[in-house]
Design an enzyme around this catalytic site. Sequence first.
Site, PDB file in Angstrom:
ATOM      1  CB  SER A 399       9.656  79.562  57.349  1.00 26.08           C
ATOM      2  OG  SER A 399       8.295  79.904  57.431  1.00 26.08           O
ATOM      3  CE  LYS A 442       8.460  83.925  56.277  1.00 31.46           C
ATOM      4  NZ  LYS A 442       9.289  82.714  56.435  1.00 31.46           N
TER       5      LYS A 442
END
Length: 545
Positions: A399, A442
């Site tokens: 990611s 996040k």
Amino acid sequence: MKSIDWRLATPQHDIDSSRRLFQYTETPFIALQPRLAATLKRFVVLGQKAPLLAINSSDTVLSRKEITSVLSSLTELPVLHSETLAAEELLGSYIVTSSGEVQSTIGLLEQQHNGYLLISANALLVQPTTLLAIRSLLAGEAVSRINTSKMGYAPDQRFTSSVRVVVVGDRSQLADLDYLDPAFSSSHTMYTEVEMDVRIDATTVAAYLGYVASVAHSGGLPDMSAGAIYHFLTAGARVCEEQHFVPLSSSWIQSLLIEASIESSSDCIESKHIDAALDARYYRESYLPNRALDDILDGQVLIQTEGKQVGQVNGLTVVDMPGHPVSYGEPARISCVIHFGDGDVSDVERKAELGGNLHAKGMMIMQAFLSSALDLDEPLPYSASIVFEQSYSEVDGDSASLAELCAFVSALSGYEIKQNIAVTGAVDQFGRVQAVGGLNEKIEGFFYVCAHQGLTGEQGVILPKSNLRHLSLHKDVVEAIKQGKFHIWSVEDVHQALPIITGQQFSGDCEDTILNKIAERIDRLNQHDLGESLLERLKRTLFRD
């Protein structure tokens, strides 16, 4: 590129704004489990031709009770679920007294002859010999009760049983059972799953809310207003990490409604009570995230949310701590430096054995894309080093590959990266940005850093467009997006991401693009820099304007 509308950052449910929870017709558990229902019906019909059924489900008493209730409604034979972990209770036991007398206790497997017994996968994992005994019983062999005395052995303590067994456990437990006994997953064992979530749409929302109502009624919990239902569905979408899905776990439903009922003093639950229950839960679980935030605010961990830097970008990570009930987000500073070399891109995390295989894969894909985009006939005349700064544990997953690419091209081109923007996303070899996990955590991790350091209205996050369906952000983040204090940009490829964070086009017809700048630097290095001495290069670098 324009940031997304705030409505995309949180689920948008189409429900009747006038109906309370208890106005929905109660829905039984099995009505939302078509796969389980079909399997249990087939299991009953097959009889002894299929004596063992393995069900992937949460390993809870409540789950086994629900399955027992459904199975009991399908057959007239006795159905029993057991929570014991003792082999003696399952197989039975006997003792031999000092006088030679044998005293026997019949176990559940023998008691349920011609019936059904549901047991936890944990019961078999704790006592592996029980699994082998059950396999023998189901094959028509006799097994012995367990001798719990030291006085002697009684050979006549063997029994047979036509019991049919249902083993309930999560996927890892069932995998462990298969490892202990490969025959566990043989063709004679049926398998199915209790579905943990359901898609919410116009055809399923009433049935789901009816199921929530049945769980609330069975637990003696109060009614919910329409506004509270909306907030309840939003909380469920966050658990599922999908805007149009909600959990089917009765334990999750019960726990949230119980806490909300405390906030409402057992009166009708309103939206503010759902929010208060969620806030209280976050507070209980927020020690580690707050300590991580303190380290950033105190300057122990360096994260910039303003200004510009060459070769430095804010990536986004999710921290999973053993023993901590939830994951939490934390920004990470990713940096890249360029030096003379043979074109090698050094993954510091990998070389330090702190990078996992998926992270290494993402790095190689990112390098392959950039090499293809540059269309070089020979290796780069320099090397690069990319690292997660102040990272002291293993990094895995792909990611961060978009953020690493941003740092890489910034270091190569000399164009600065905006530090008020964080980046997450995986990159493929064609430059397309792909979905990643843990988006809510996040984004919130970076938002809270920005909020404590001061929101400027320019800060935000770049994420894959395919991840928009996973957003179910905290109300504070949604409100900041609504007011234009924080932004989210969704991108489909590298060509959309780099102009946002650098202010420069990656490629195109104009001369002032990132690729052209990199190509110019390569030409300059090949034509001039290689003829310079090390001292001359050092002087030019030190006294550059």
